[in-house]
Motif scaffolding. Structure first.
Motif, mmCIF file in Angstrom:
data_model
loop_
_atom_site.group_PDB
_atom_site.id
_atom_site.type_symbol
_atom_site.label_atom_id
_atom_site.label_comp_id
_atom_site.label_asym_id
_atom_site.label_seq_id
_atom_site.Cartn_x
_atom_site.Cartn_y
_atom_site.Cartn_z
ATOM 1 N N THR A 1 -4.254 0.812 -15.533
ATOM 2 C CA THR A 1 -3.600 1.742 -14.602
ATOM 3 C C THR A 1 -4.560 2.837 -14.150
ATOM 4 O O THR A 1 -4.119 3.916 -13.754
ATOM 5 N N SER B 1 0.818 -1.205 0.000
ATOM 6 C CA SER B 1 0.000 0.000 0.000
ATOM 7 C C SER B 1 0.855 1.260 0.000
ATOM 8 O O SER B 1 0.316 2.371 0.052
ATOM 9 N N GLY C 1 -6.237 3.310 -11.512
ATOM 10 C CA GLY C 1 -6.137 3.759 -10.127
ATOM 11 C C GLY C 1 -4.808 4.372 -9.762
ATOM 12 O O GLY C 1 -4.582 4.729 -8.604
ATOM 13 N N ARG C 2 -3.914 4.524 -10.721
ATOM 14 C CA ARG C 2 -2.571 5.033 -10.419
ATOM 15 C C ARG C 2 -2.572 6.548 -10.316
ATOM 16 O O ARG C 2 -3.386 7.229 -10.919
ATOM 17 N N GLN C 3 -1.620 7.055 -9.533
ATOM 18 C CA GLN C 3 -1.577 8.471 -9.217
ATOM 19 C C GLN C 3 -0.399 9.139 -9.906
ATOM 20 O O GLN C 3 0.601 8.499 -10.232
ATOM 21 N N LYS D 1 1.588 2.837 -6.178
ATOM 22 C CA LYS D 1 0.378 3.492 -6.662
ATOM 23 C C LYS D 1 0.665 4.517 -7.749
ATOM 24 O O LYS D 1 -0.260 5.116 -8.269
ATOM 25 N N ARG D 2 1.926 4.731 -8.089
ATOM 26 C CA ARG D 2 2.272 5.760 -9.060
ATOM 27 C C ARG D 2 2.268 5.191 -10.469
ATOM 28 O O ARG D 2 2.554 4.018 -10.693
ATOM 29 N N ARG E 1 3.280 4.297 -1.359
ATOM 30 C CA ARG E 1 3.036 5.223 -2.461
ATOM 31 C C ARG E 1 3.692 4.759 -3.755
ATOM 32 O O ARG E 1 3.156 5.007 -4.853
ATOM 33 N N ASP F 1 -2.082 -5.660 -5.640
ATOM 34 C CA ASP F 1 -2.239 -4.550 -6.566
ATOM 35 C C ASP F 1 -2.397 -5.151 -7.948
ATOM 36 O O ASP F 1 -1.451 -5.324 -8.690
#
Length: 717
Positions: free
Chosen positions: A478, A395, A480-482, A400-401, A397, A444
């Motif tokens: 992707t 979880s 949900g990626r930030q 999540k990128r 960061r 993920d």
């Protein structure tokens, strides 16, 4: 009181031992003291009794001065130790988090002169941030803002389209020592040797401010350095990467790209995949470690290579990982056999040392922790703890990128190293953790699916290009990626799509990369490109929310809002957009040069029913509306049988509202909603268009044009 800090702790202790060692040799100086006092007494006419008193006083001081020195040095040591403890307590009280104690402990392990450096680096007592004070130039003091402005590093222009900058990090034995380095420009065509860093600009708290800096060589002949501001997470990563006795050449985007030059950023994005594929080693920095992640990495590095749940070729299926986990000799079976008793654990380690020479390093590391800090070696995590630590770790960061996908998926797995604090592991072993999490159905998934796609590598570029375009599939995977810049939602996966499509394909996508272009124009341009490739029905069915970006056409996707409509893809095969790719131009579809208007030639639907709700995410009930009950400003336009788009009048043009299932009766609409993804992805229509012939009393197929009006060109803005 401030004088007690004159001699730092690492220097005070050796001085104490030096004075103690020299004290037995003090009587050697006594004849000299007596001779000097007798000479001075006779010269000044002092009585023999007074001369004797001064001789005894000199002899007493010869012992008194060393004793006082030892006492003062001991006071210095005690005060500095108390100060560090007081500072740490204040730090934890201000942070309100026990992790500050853990971070302080890790610094104690890593730093040979930790007390001295912590004392030197504290700018405000009990403060949270450790940073250097600005250097004061000769001729008077300057404000920090003026100093930073005068010493700010300036970039030189890159020479060729394939040129990049490389950073040489100068060695330093002290972890907290200031970062220093040198930047040089190279051409990727010369095959330079370097390592590439994959990290996130923001730390785990989301902090992106440039609180740190690195001193870069500005004039080598005169030894002049200039400072470049870097983020806190980048600073931590560089300190972990810095070697003690040897320079290290790295590519780090925050340092090697002039972030203020939009043209350079646009050009470097096109080279991103080549930068990471050409690197000697790709280092993935996932953040600072915790006792849980340290134990996880220690356990992971001790697993025998043949027992890893990921073969060298890449990620295998979650089913095989699950089978491995439940074998008696698997990971969970081994964990259950480990005793909680420390003595049994040490005995187990001794047995492993005799049998496996590669575990000697771990034993020495744990013993060093015992003798240096009194820390008991960590036991392997229990199965329940392992699952919890895995979820917490993934979880972070970094996972999540959007940018890290190409950085960690395109290079060969054997050239990837994953760092977490002062622990590191090989890329294959990190994939073992990912496969374990995916086997629990909690991983993920978009990372795993993209890795699966990338590991299925066709050999020939022609074979790759014949498989269709992968950009839309990657945007779906992707979702949900930030990212910091909304344009990076697309720019961050372009190189992966280009690699999958083949070297001769995908240039149209990369040529559009420009940070000068507004976000709305970028999204509209790529939406138009994807509509041409995959058809308006498929692309528009994925839109689930109204655009939030000002100036974005109603038919364009806004990747900053929830997207896509998962019901349109539910039950479809992996990467469905690839199957809908068409290289043939749709003559009934046209876009204006600025991608603001979509012109589409389709017939209007004049009768039947359509679903207002039921085909979207979170819509459990089906609300059916008859076509003739539409408002005067609304029309239903057929894309192909079973799939229609609802338009609302917008001045002289039309605005896209949503994609709806359409049939001649309510039952047909319900059937379409039940198999909505097959209608969208494969253009199947289970609800056949039928009507009851009341005169004949039988069911016959209706003409396809019986429910349609006149075909016309619709201008959608």
């Amino acid at each position: 009181m401030g004088g007690l800090f004159i001699v730092p702790l690492p220097l005070a202790i050796p001085l104490i031992f030096l004075v103690v060692v020299l004290m037995p040799f003090i009587p050697v100086s006594w004849p000299g003291i007596i001779t000097v006092q007798i000479y001075r007494g006779r010269r000044d006419g002092i009585s023999p009794r007074e001369i004797s008193r001064k001789c005894l006083k000199g002899i007493a001081w010869s012992y008194g001065i060393p004793c006082i020195t030892i006492l003062v040095l001991w006071i210095m040591c005690i005060v500095q130790v108390v100060f560090v403890i007081w500072w740490a307590v204040g730090l934890c009280r201000r942070a309100g988090d026990i992790n500050e104690w853990k971070r302080l402990g890790r610094q104690m392990v890593d730093l040979p002169r930790e007390v001295q450096n912590l004392w030197l680096r504290v700018q405000v007592w009990g403060g949270m941030k450790l940073r250097e004070r600005p250097v004061v130039e000769k001729g008077g003091e300057k404000k920090e803002e003026e100093l930073e402005e005068t010493k700010r590093y300036t970039f030189e222009m890159l020479g060729t389209p394939t040129s990049v900058r490389l950073l040489t990090i100068f060695p330093e034995g002290d972890y907290m020592a200031p970062l220093r380095g040198e930047i040089r420009s190279v051409d990727l065509r010369t095959n330079p040797t370097y390592d590439a860093l994959s990290y996130t600009w923001a730390d785990e708290e989301g902090e992106t401010a440039k609180t740190g800096h690195i001193s870069l060589v500005f004039n080598a002949k005169r030894g002049i350095y200039r400072q470049l501001g870097i983020g806190h997470n980048c600073e931590l990563a560089m300190r972990r990467l810095r070697r003690k006795g040897k320079s290290r050449t790295m590519w780090i985007d925050a340092v090697c790209i002039n972030q203020a030059d939009l043209e350079e950023r646009s050009q470097q994005v096109k080279l991103m995949s080549r930068i990471f594929v050409s690197a000697r080693q790709v280092v993935v920095y996932t953040g600072e470690g915790t006792p849980q992640t340290d134990g996880l990495y220690d356990w992971l590095n001790d697993i025998d290579a043949e027992k890893l749940a990921v073969p060298s070729g890449g990620l295998f299926s979650p089913q095989s990982a699950l089978q491995f986990l439940h074998r008696p000799e698997g990971v969970l079976g081994k964990l259950q056999k480990v005793s909680n008793d420390v003595a049994v654990r040490m005995e187990e380690m001794g047995r492993l040392i005799r049998g496996y020479s590669e575990r000697v390093k771990r034993l020495l590391r744990e013993l060093r922790m015992v003798y240096s800090m009194g820390v008991i070696p960590r036991r392997p995590p229990e199965p329940s703890d392992l699952h919890r630590v895995l979820r917490e770790y993934f979880s972070r960061r970094w996972f999540k990128r959007v940018w890290v996908l190409q950085e960690a998926s395109l290079p060969e797995m054997k050239r990837i190293r994953v760092l977490c604090g002062n622990r590191e592991t090989a890329g294959e072993r990190a994939m073992h953790l990912l496969s374990m999490l995916m086997s629990q159905g909690q991983g993920d998934i978009d990372v795993g699916r993209v890795f699966v796609l990338l590991r299925q590598k066709p050999v020939a570029s022609q074979e790759r290009s014949s498989r269709g375009s992968h950009l839309l599939d990657l945007l779906i995977e992707t979702r949900g990626r930030q990212c910091e810049d909304p344009r990076d939602k697309i720019f961050g996966v372009l190189n992966i799509a280009h690699w999958l499509d083949g070297l001769g394909a995908g240039r149209e996508e990369l040529d559009k990369v420009s940070y000068f272009t507004p976000v709305a124009q970028v999204y509209a341009g790529y939406s138009a490109l994807l509509i041409r490739r995959h058809g308006p029905g498929f692309f528009l069915s994925l839109i689930k929310s109204s655009p939030a970006i000002k100036g974005l056409p109603s038919w364009a996707a806004d990747w900053t809002v929830p997207w896509p409509n998962s019901k349109a893809l539910q039950g479809a095969a992996d990467f469905p957009a690839r199957s809908r790719y068409s290289s043939q131009k749709d003559k009934a579809l046209e876009f204006d040069p600025k991608n603001k208007v979509m012109k589409i030639m389709r017939p209007r639907i004049v009768r039947g029913f359509f679903a207002w709700t039921g085909q979207g995410d979170g819509e459990d009930t089906i609300q059916t509306v008859e076509v003739k009950r539409l408002d005067r400003e609304e029309v239903l336009v057929e894309i192909y049988p079973g799939l229609a788009m609802l338009l609302r009048q917008h001045g002289e043009d039309w605005a896209f509202v949503k994609v709806c299932p359409h049939a001649l009766d309510k039952v047909g609409v319900e059937r379409l909603v039940a198999s909505w993804s097959r209608t969208v992805v494969y253009q199947e229509n289970p609800a056949r268009i039928q009507e009851v012939d009341e005169e004949v009393g039988s069911i016959r197929s209706r003409s396809p044009r019986g429910y349609l009006g006149k075909t016309r060109v619709w201008r959608i803005v």
